[in-house]
Design an enzyme around this catalytic site. Structure first.
Site, short mmCIF file in Angstrom:
data_model
loop_
_atom_site.label_atom_id
_atom_site.label_comp_id
_atom_site.label_asym_id
_atom_site.label_seq_id
_atom_site.Cartn_x
_atom_site.Cartn_y
_atom_site.Cartn_z
N TRP A 46 0.85 -1.19 -0.02
CA TRP A 46 0.18 0.10 -0.10
C TRP A 46 0.76 1.27 0.04
O TRP A 46 0.52 1.89 -0.57
CB TRP A 46 -0.86 0.06 1.18
CG TRP A 46 -1.89 -1.28 0.97
CD1 TRP A 46 -2.14 -2.00 1.87
CD2 TRP A 46 -2.82 -1.53 -0.03
NE1 TRP A 46 -3.03 -3.14 1.60
CE2 TRP A 46 -3.40 -2.61 0.23
CE3 TRP A 46 -3.14 -1.02 -1.30
CZ2 TRP A 46 -4.39 -3.42 -0.34
CZ3 TRP A 46 -3.97 -1.38 -2.03
CH2 TRP A 46 -4.74 -2.73 -1.68
N ASP A 62 -1.61 6.33 6.63
CA ASP A 62 -2.65 5.54 6.05
C ASP A 62 -2.77 4.58 7.39
O ASP A 62 -2.12 3.85 7.58
CB ASP A 62 -2.02 4.87 4.88
CG ASP A 62 -3.21 3.73 4.38
OD1 ASP A 62 -4.07 3.65 5.24
OD2 ASP A 62 -2.98 3.25 3.33
N LYS A 106 -11.85 -1.92 6.70
CA LYS A 106 -10.96 -2.68 7.41
C LYS A 106 -11.40 -3.05 8.84
O LYS A 106 -11.84 -4.10 9.43
CB LYS A 106 -9.61 -2.33 7.63
CG LYS A 106 -8.87 -2.14 5.97
CD LYS A 106 -8.75 -3.44 5.27
CE LYS A 106 -8.64 -3.36 3.79
NZ LYS A 106 -7.65 -2.43 3.34
C1 PLP Z 1 -7.14 -1.98 2.00
C2 PLP Z 1 -5.84 -1.15 2.20
C3 PLP Z 1 -5.80 0.04 1.31
C4 PLP Z 1 -6.58 0.06 0.14
O1 PLP Z 1 -7.90 0.49 0.25
P1 PLP Z 1 -9.04 0.77 -0.99
O2 PLP Z 1 -10.13 1.16 -0.12
O3 PLP Z 1 -9.30 -0.76 -1.65
O4 PLP Z 1 -8.40 1.55 -1.87
C5 PLP Z 1 -4.69 0.90 1.29
N1 PLP Z 1 -4.05 0.82 2.60
C6 PLP Z 1 -4.36 0.10 3.51
C7 PLP Z 1 -3.16 0.06 4.88
C8 PLP Z 1 -5.06 -1.12 3.21
O5 PLP Z 1 -5.21 -2.13 4.22
#
Ligand code: PLP
Length: 360
Positions: free
Chosen positions: A101, A171, A195
């Site tokens: 990511w 993030d 998540k």
């Molecule tokens: C799942 C995830 C993403 C991607 O998320 P999307 O909603 O599919 O764009 C980005 N960063 C982390 C840490 C993730 O777990």
């Protein structure tokens, strides 16, 4: 009705109480005679939903008044572009590469300017967090970017990088609301809801207000400007209304259950049960260095592809879903987010013991 133990990395398990409440309100939300899915996002009822969601999130995270809270669409991947488009004024930023990511965010930023790799753990399949105490950060960088919990590789920052005065953008998709954080240490925190918080379709952004301005990169569409969303209270366009409603219920569930301190304690207890078992035997192996282990995502391997496939198949039969590891790590991964009860982890560890005894 029977529910499985769901160890999915995302979209992931939600609290049963929240799902039950949503089910009860499906046909008639609080006397409106309609579902939240059917109502105007400009209605009084929805206004209350989004305002309460924001207020509850502010309470949970103790968000200072000089931070904006936005409920947006497009998932974390859209943030990979919005961040440089809104903040890369000098067209230069630093990225710490700790997994897929972070890599995607870094590559997206390189479309807009110079995205500098400050450190990386790619040399060992992202199984650790690099030392971030003295990164090669230069004065002309607009921000420093990290992925705080690496969903695929199961690592988590235990101390934040020394950003040398630059704003930190994080993030937190897979660790959001799993423990208390000091929001004031960040320029921006964001998280895709699917998540640890709610349904896919919502991304929550917490941004220090002075960073939000009309001064964005030329060509930035209105939908990708934080200023537009902030000026319109996340209602510039039709927001992901039902998703925000569920997130709001999860915030209330967290508050009712003691907030983020209590959640941290529960998450540590669950993770300890799992890691203590991993460390006590040699049939399964954790893939992450101990100091950097995530509380949320736990990858582990047996080291024999056939046995790993058998493990996932037998686990599924026994009621444990989504344990297959990410293809880049192999093996298995158990994601044990807030809504996974202690009993679920306990049951999985018991299953692992039994499987190990039968397949040694
Ligand atoms: C799942 C995830 C993403 C991607 O998320 P999307 O909603 O599919 O764009 C980005 N960063 C982390 C840490 C993730 O777990």
């Amino acid at each position: 009705m029977s529910r499985v133990w769901n160890f999915s990395a995302g979209p992931a398990v939600l609290p049963v109480e929240v799902l039950q409440e949503a089910a009860d309100e499906m046909l008639d939300y609080k006397g409106t005679g309609m579902s939240v899915m059917e109502m105007s996002h400009r209605s009084k009822a929805f206004e209350t939903i989004i305002n309460e969601a924001e207020a509850d999130l502010r309470t949970l995270m103790n968000i200072p008044d000089n931070y904006e809270v936005l409920f947006l669409q497009g998932g974390a991947n859209t943030q990979f572009a919005m961040i440089p488009m809104n903040f890369m004024k000098n067209r230069k930023a630093g990225y710490v590469i700790t997994g897929q990511w972070a890599t995607k965010a870094w590559k997206e930023a390189a479309i807009f300017g110079e995205a500098v790799e400050l450190a990386s753990s790619k040399d060992k399949t992202f199984s650790y967090i690099p030392d971030c105490s003295d990164l090669p950060i230069t004065d002309d960088m607009d921000y420093v970017y990290i992925c705080e919990n690496n969903t695929i590789y199961g690592t988590k920052y235990k101390t934040l990088p020394n950003t040398k005065g630059k704003d930190l953008i994080s993030d937190q998709s897979s660790c959001f609301l799993s423990e208390p954080v000091d929001v004031s240490k960040y320029g921006m925190i964001y998280a895709g809801a699917q998540k640890n918080v709610g349904p896919a379709g919502v991304v929550i952004c917490i941004i220090r207000k002075d960073l939000i301005s009309e001064d964005v990169l030329p060509g930035t569409p209105n939908m990708l400007r934080y200023k537009i969303h902030s000026d319109n209270g996340s209602l510039y366009n039709t927001p992901p209304a039902y998703g925000i409603y569920i997130c709001g219920k999860v915030f209330k569930w967290l508050l009712k259950n003691g907030g983020l301190e209590a959640m941290k304690e529960k998450n540590e207890k669950k993770a300890k049960l799992f890691y203590d078992y991993l460390d006590s035997q040699d049939f399964y192996k954790g893939t992450v260095v101990k100091e950097d282990r995530s509380l949320m995502n736990i990858p582990f391997v047996i080291g024999d592809k056939e046995l790993e496939d058998k493990f996932v198949a037998e686990a599924k039969k026994a009621g444990f879903e989504n344990l297959k590891g990410h293809r880049t790590v192999g093996g298995m991964r158990a994601s044990i987010y807030n809504a996974m009860p202690y009993e679920g982890v306990e049951a999985l560890v018991e299953f692992m013991k039994k499987f190990a005894a039968e397949n040694k």
